[in-house]
Scaffold this active site. Structure first.
Site, PDB file in Angstrom:
ATOM      1  N   TYR A   1      -2.304  -4.271   3.494  1.00 11.78           N
ATOM      2  CA  TYR A   1      -0.809  -3.893   3.405  1.00 11.78           C
ATOM      3  C   TYR A   1      -0.074  -3.907   2.172  1.00 11.78           C
ATOM      4  O   TYR A   1       1.026  -2.696   1.844  1.00 11.78           O
ATOM      5  CB  TYR A   1      -0.296  -4.402   4.852  1.00 11.78           C
ATOM      6  CG  TYR A   1       1.746  -4.699   4.859  1.00 11.78           C
ATOM      7  CD1 TYR A   1       2.241  -3.948   5.474  1.00 11.78           C
ATOM      8  CD2 TYR A   1       2.567  -5.841   3.915  1.00 11.78           C
ATOM      9  CE1 TYR A   1       3.580  -3.614   5.114  1.00 11.78           C
ATOM     10  CE2 TYR A   1       3.684  -5.898   4.289  1.00 11.78           C
ATOM     11  CZ  TYR A   1       4.260  -4.284   4.599  1.00 11.78           C
ATOM     12  OH  TYR A   1       5.868  -5.213   4.498  1.00 11.78           O
TER      13      TYR A   1
ATOM     14  N   LEU B   1       8.574  11.758  10.699  1.00 11.47           N
ATOM     15  CA  LEU B   1       9.467  11.356   9.259  1.00 11.47           C
ATOM     16  C   LEU B   1       7.646  12.529   8.266  1.00 11.47           C
ATOM     17  O   LEU B   1       7.635  12.245   7.134  1.00 11.47           O
ATOM     18  CB  LEU B   1       9.403  10.235   8.452  1.00 11.47           C
ATOM     19  CG  LEU B   1      11.241  10.157   8.684  1.00 11.47           C
ATOM     20  CD1 LEU B   1      11.152   9.043   8.169  1.00 11.47           C
ATOM     21  CD2 LEU B   1      11.562  11.178   7.915  1.00 11.47           C
TER      22      LEU B   1
ATOM     23  N   SER C   1       7.665  -5.185  -0.240  1.00  6.23           N
ATOM     24  CA  SER C   1       7.806  -6.294  -0.101  1.00  6.23           C
ATOM     25  C   SER C   1       6.409  -7.383  -0.530  1.00  6.23           C
ATOM     26  O   SER C   1       6.250  -7.277  -2.025  1.00  6.23           O
ATOM     27  CB  SER C   1       6.000  -6.243   1.375  1.00  6.23           C
ATOM     28  OG  SER C   1       5.354  -7.250   1.521  1.00  6.23           O
TER      29      SER C   1
END
Ligand SMILES: NC(=O)c1ccc[n+]([C@@H]2O[C@H](COP(=O)([O-])OP(=O)(O)OC[C@H]3O[C@@H](n4cnc5c(N)ncnc54)[C@H](O)[C@@H]3O)[C@@H](O)[C@H]2O)c1
Length: 252
Positions: free
Chosen positions: A138, A47, A107
């Protein structure tokens, strides 16, 4: 609905796809060919390649973007490609193709910095209305994904629902997962509702209805109609002790 699912060979997709199969016409993609559950079009590829992302988005109504690096302990070198470059490619391709809705896997780590109660602007559980406060690199990359999504939504190009997923496992592996655990049925319900919800843009924490939750689910309940049916407390006697899935900070 014709739905493109990215990251379809990954762990979250493994829990989600059986719940979408039969309900939607699925196009599945990942670096390696994902194992389809039921009839689906399978198109493996990278991608990060703009042309590939554009070809994938052509002719679909919605994208469930799961591809990424889900490991909170990793450094920038391993996070920036999958979690910053790839979502921008997918958002751009979806906007160009006229995709109606993107559901973006974010998240709970975008709000993980509020984990100690002393870090919270108000008492009580952590709320989606508070500014992002990632607990790790992250989490910071996931904040970027949400921000990029908002740019596209605000421009009118497409509508994006960001799901701040908790720890997705069939059952909580340890008691350290009890506050953020997201069981398969609740994951499936959240994604299904996010595909149809009447919102232009939003970012919603999604966990199961965990008694020891540190995150508030009110925004998802209100805007998506999310009504979790599972709870980690059911595993109180079977789950071993273990550390929390949220970071303790200290990355710099
Ligand atoms: N696992 C969890 O509990 C959890 C919790 C919160 C959020 N998330 C998010 O959900 C998503 C899925 O997580 P997961 O646990 O399934 O991760 P995973 O690593 O099991 O799966 C992610 C998939 O993305 C694919 N991918 C990465 N880069 C790609 C690229 N350039 N082109 C095509 N495919 C690419 C990988 O090959 C992999 O199969 C991630 O965005 C993650 O950050 C996961």
């Amino acid at each position: 609905m014709r739905v493109l699912v990215t990251g379809a060979a990954g762990g979250v997709a493994g829990l989600l796809l059986p719940q979408l199969a039969g309900e939607h016409e699925l196009r599945l993609t990942d670096l390696r060919a994902p194992q389809p559950v039921g009839p689906a079009e399978v198109v493996p590829g990278d991608l990060a390649d703009r042309g590939f992302a554009e070809r994938l988005c052509a002719g679909v109504d919605a994208v469930v973007h799961l591809a990424g690096n889900p490991r909170p302990n990793e450094g920038w070198d391993r996070l920036l490609g999958p979690n910053v470059e790839v979502p921008t490619r997918v958002l751009a391709a979806a906007a160009q193709a006229g995709v109606r809705r993107v559901v973006l896997a974010s998240s709970v780590h975008v709000l993980g910095g509020y984990r100690p109660p002393a870090a919270r602007p108000a008492s009580g559980p952590i709320r989606d209305s508070w500014p992002p406060h990632p607990c790790c690199r992250y989490g910071a990359t996931k904040v970027f994904g949400e921000a990029a999504a908002r740019v596209y939504a605000d421009s009118g190009a497409l509508s994006v629902v960001c799901l701040r997923l908790g720890g997705c496992r069939p059952v909580p592996p340890t008691r350290g997962w009890f506050d953020t655990w997201l069981g398969p049925a609740d994951l499936g319900q959240a994604v299904r509702r996010a595909l149809w919800a009447d919102v232009r843009f939003g970012a919603y924490t999604i966990t199961s209805a965990n008694t020891r939750a540190v995150f508030d689910l009110d925004a998802a309940r209100r805007d998506l109609g999310y009504a979790p049916v599972l709870g980690s407390e059911a595993y109180r006697d079977s789950a071993p002790d273990g550390p929390s899935t949220l970071c303790r900070g200290g990355q710099g």
